[in-house]
Design a protein around this motif. Structure first.
Motif, PDB file in Angstrom:
ATOM      1  N   LYS A  38      10.495 -31.813 -33.152  1.00 40.29           N
ATOM      2  CA  LYS A  38      11.470 -32.570 -33.629  1.00 40.29           C
ATOM      3  C   LYS A  38      11.778 -33.951 -32.601  1.00 40.29           C
ATOM      4  O   LYS A  38      12.054 -33.648 -31.608  1.00 40.29           O
ATOM      5  CB  LYS A  38      12.636 -31.740 -33.885  1.00 40.29           C
ATOM      6  N   TYR A  39      11.581 -34.907 -32.921  1.00 41.22           N
ATOM      7  CA  TYR A  39      12.237 -36.295 -32.399  1.00 41.22           C
ATOM      8  C   TYR A  39      13.580 -36.501 -32.691  1.00 41.22           C
ATOM      9  O   TYR A  39      13.980 -35.890 -33.930  1.00 41.22           O
ATOM     10  CB  TYR A  39      11.451 -37.332 -33.033  1.00 41.22           C
ATOM     11  N   PRO A  40      14.412 -37.058 -31.939  1.00 40.73           N
ATOM     12  CA  PRO A  40      15.809 -37.307 -32.228  1.00 40.73           C
ATOM     13  C   PRO A  40      15.524 -38.015 -33.664  1.00 40.73           C
ATOM     14  O   PRO A  40      15.030 -38.888 -33.950  1.00 40.73           O
ATOM     15  CB  PRO A  40      16.519 -38.148 -31.237  1.00 40.73           C
ATOM     16  N   TYR A  88      10.859 -28.598 -29.319  1.00 38.32           N
ATOM     17  CA  TYR A  88      10.068 -27.888 -29.887  1.00 38.32           C
ATOM     18  C   TYR A  88      10.673 -26.663 -30.422  1.00 38.32           C
ATOM     19  O   TYR A  88      11.380 -25.843 -29.681  1.00 38.32           O
ATOM     20  CB  TYR A  88       8.735 -27.394 -29.162  1.00 38.32           C
ATOM     21  N   PHE A  89      10.391 -26.355 -31.504  1.00 38.44           N
ATOM     22  CA  PHE A  89      10.894 -25.104 -32.320  1.00 38.44           C
ATOM     23  C   PHE A  89       9.944 -24.019 -32.666  1.00 38.44           C
ATOM     24  O   PHE A  89       9.237 -24.521 -33.317  1.00 38.44           O
ATOM     25  CB  PHE A  89      12.055 -25.492 -33.511  1.00 38.44           C
ATOM     26  N   CYS A  90      10.371 -22.875 -32.131  1.00 46.91           N
ATOM     27  CA  CYS A  90       9.356 -21.719 -32.914  1.00 46.91           C
ATOM     28  C   CYS A  90       9.993 -21.094 -33.953  1.00 46.91           C
ATOM     29  O   CYS A  90      11.597 -21.235 -34.132  1.00 46.91           O
ATOM     30  CB  CYS A  90       8.895 -20.863 -32.000  1.00 46.91           C
ATOM     31  N   ALA A  91       9.540 -20.639 -35.307  1.00 46.71           N
ATOM     32  CA  ALA A  91      10.177 -20.084 -36.085  1.00 46.71           C
ATOM     33  C   ALA A  91       9.197 -18.868 -36.560  1.00 46.71           C
ATOM     34  O   ALA A  91       8.110 -18.779 -36.489  1.00 46.71           O
ATOM     35  CB  ALA A  91      10.332 -21.040 -37.266  1.00 46.71           C
ATOM     36  N   ARG A 108      13.384 -28.214 -25.025  1.00 46.12           N
ATOM     37  CA  ARG A 108      13.013 -29.910 -24.799  1.00 46.12           C
ATOM     38  C   ARG A 108      12.011 -29.999 -23.905  1.00 46.12           C
ATOM     39  O   ARG A 108      12.042 -29.735 -22.687  1.00 46.12           O
ATOM     40  CB  ARG A 108      14.211 -30.511 -24.549  1.00 46.12           C
ATOM     41  N   LEU A 109      10.682 -30.628 -24.094  1.00 53.62           N
ATOM     42  CA  LEU A 109       9.669 -30.908 -23.485  1.00 53.62           C
ATOM     43  C   LEU A 109       9.754 -32.369 -22.937  1.00 53.62           C
ATOM     44  O   LEU A 109       9.747 -33.090 -23.972  1.00 53.62           O
ATOM     45  CB  LEU A 109       8.295 -30.496 -24.140  1.00 53.62           C
ATOM     46  N   THR A 110       9.526 -32.635 -21.688  1.00 55.00           N
ATOM     47  CA  THR A 110       9.654 -34.023 -21.264  1.00 55.00           C
ATOM     48  C   THR A 110       8.200 -34.118 -20.684  1.00 55.00           C
ATOM     49  O   THR A 110       7.945 -33.322 -19.800  1.00 55.00           O
ATOM     50  CB  THR A 110      10.645 -34.311 -20.360  1.00 55.00           C
TER      51      THR A 110
END
Lengths: 113, 113
Positions: A38-40, A88-91, A108-110
């Motif tokens: 997900k991007y902002p 990144y979300f896991c579900a 949040r990955l940078t």
């Protein structure tokens, strides 16, 4: 009761290296797992999924590993690119019954140049 | 995959008013959902939109506050009623088709003053 947990709120990786995002779950009945990016100001984008009957699924630079005995899954991104910087979300989902996605809190990955 | 569009993409509303968000899917889907993502939080399921019947709401969400319609297999609306600043959030439509993958729309960013 947080059934899906992403214990690392943030992760910083150098461009070109491997990014490993982790996710733990408590409900052993989950039978399908998904990763979203997900991007902002945008909706989540589906990345990759894995069924509980498998232990690995690969799609290009993305690989998801599932360890059912440990109730743990991980997303590997290699090589990491600046465009991978996102949350990144896991579900997880129970395909029988209500079929509701349960999300982790996100990591949040940078990616640093 | 399913392509999902939402309208409006964002809005700024006054306290006490209502806003209806529209969700359109490019193909017939079996299940549609509405989520909310508050600032810095994960995605929270509001309800499952059922075609031809009343939506199924999650704990903490009620029909009077979030009425939902789903007149057919490709369209749904979510209304946020009698808004307060606490309703400021991103509202996301989601859909699942024949497979197990669930897709998301781009979201509606709502700010309540």
């Amino acid at each position: 009761d947080q059934q899906v947990k992403q214990n690392s709120p943030s992760l910083s990786v150098q461009e070109g290296r491997i990014s490993i995002l982790n996710c733990d779950y408590t409900n052993s009945m989950f039978d399908y797992f998904l990763w979203y990016k997900k991007y902002p100001a945008e909706g989540p984008t589906f990345l990759i999924s894995i069924s509980s009957i498998k232990d690995k699924n690969e799609d290009g630079r993305f690989t998801v590993f599932l360890n059912k005995s440990a109730k743990h899954l991980s997303l590997h991104i290699v090589p990491s690119q600046p465009g991978d910087s996102a949350v990144y979300f896991c579900a997880a989902i129970l395909l029988q019954g209500a079929q509701k996605l349960v999300f982790g809190q996100g990591t949040r990955l940078t990616i640093n140049p | 995959s399913a392509v999902i569009s939402q309208k409006p993409s964002r809005d700024i509303c006054q306290r006490g008013t209502s806003l209806t968000i529209q969700c359109q899917v490019d193909s017939q889907v079996t299940m549609m959902f509405w989520y909310r993502q508050q600032p810095g939080q994960s995605l929270t399921l509001i309800a499952t939109a059922n075609q031809g019947s009343e939506a199924t709401y999650e704990s903490g969400f009620v029909i009077d506050k979030f009425p939902i319609s789903r007149p057919n297999l490709t369209f749904s609306t979510l209304t946020v009623s009698n808004m307060s600043p606490e309703d400021s959030s991103i509202y996301l439509c989601s859909a699942r088709g024949a497979g197990d993958t669930q897709y998301f729309g781009p979201g509606t960013r709502l700010t309540v003053l």
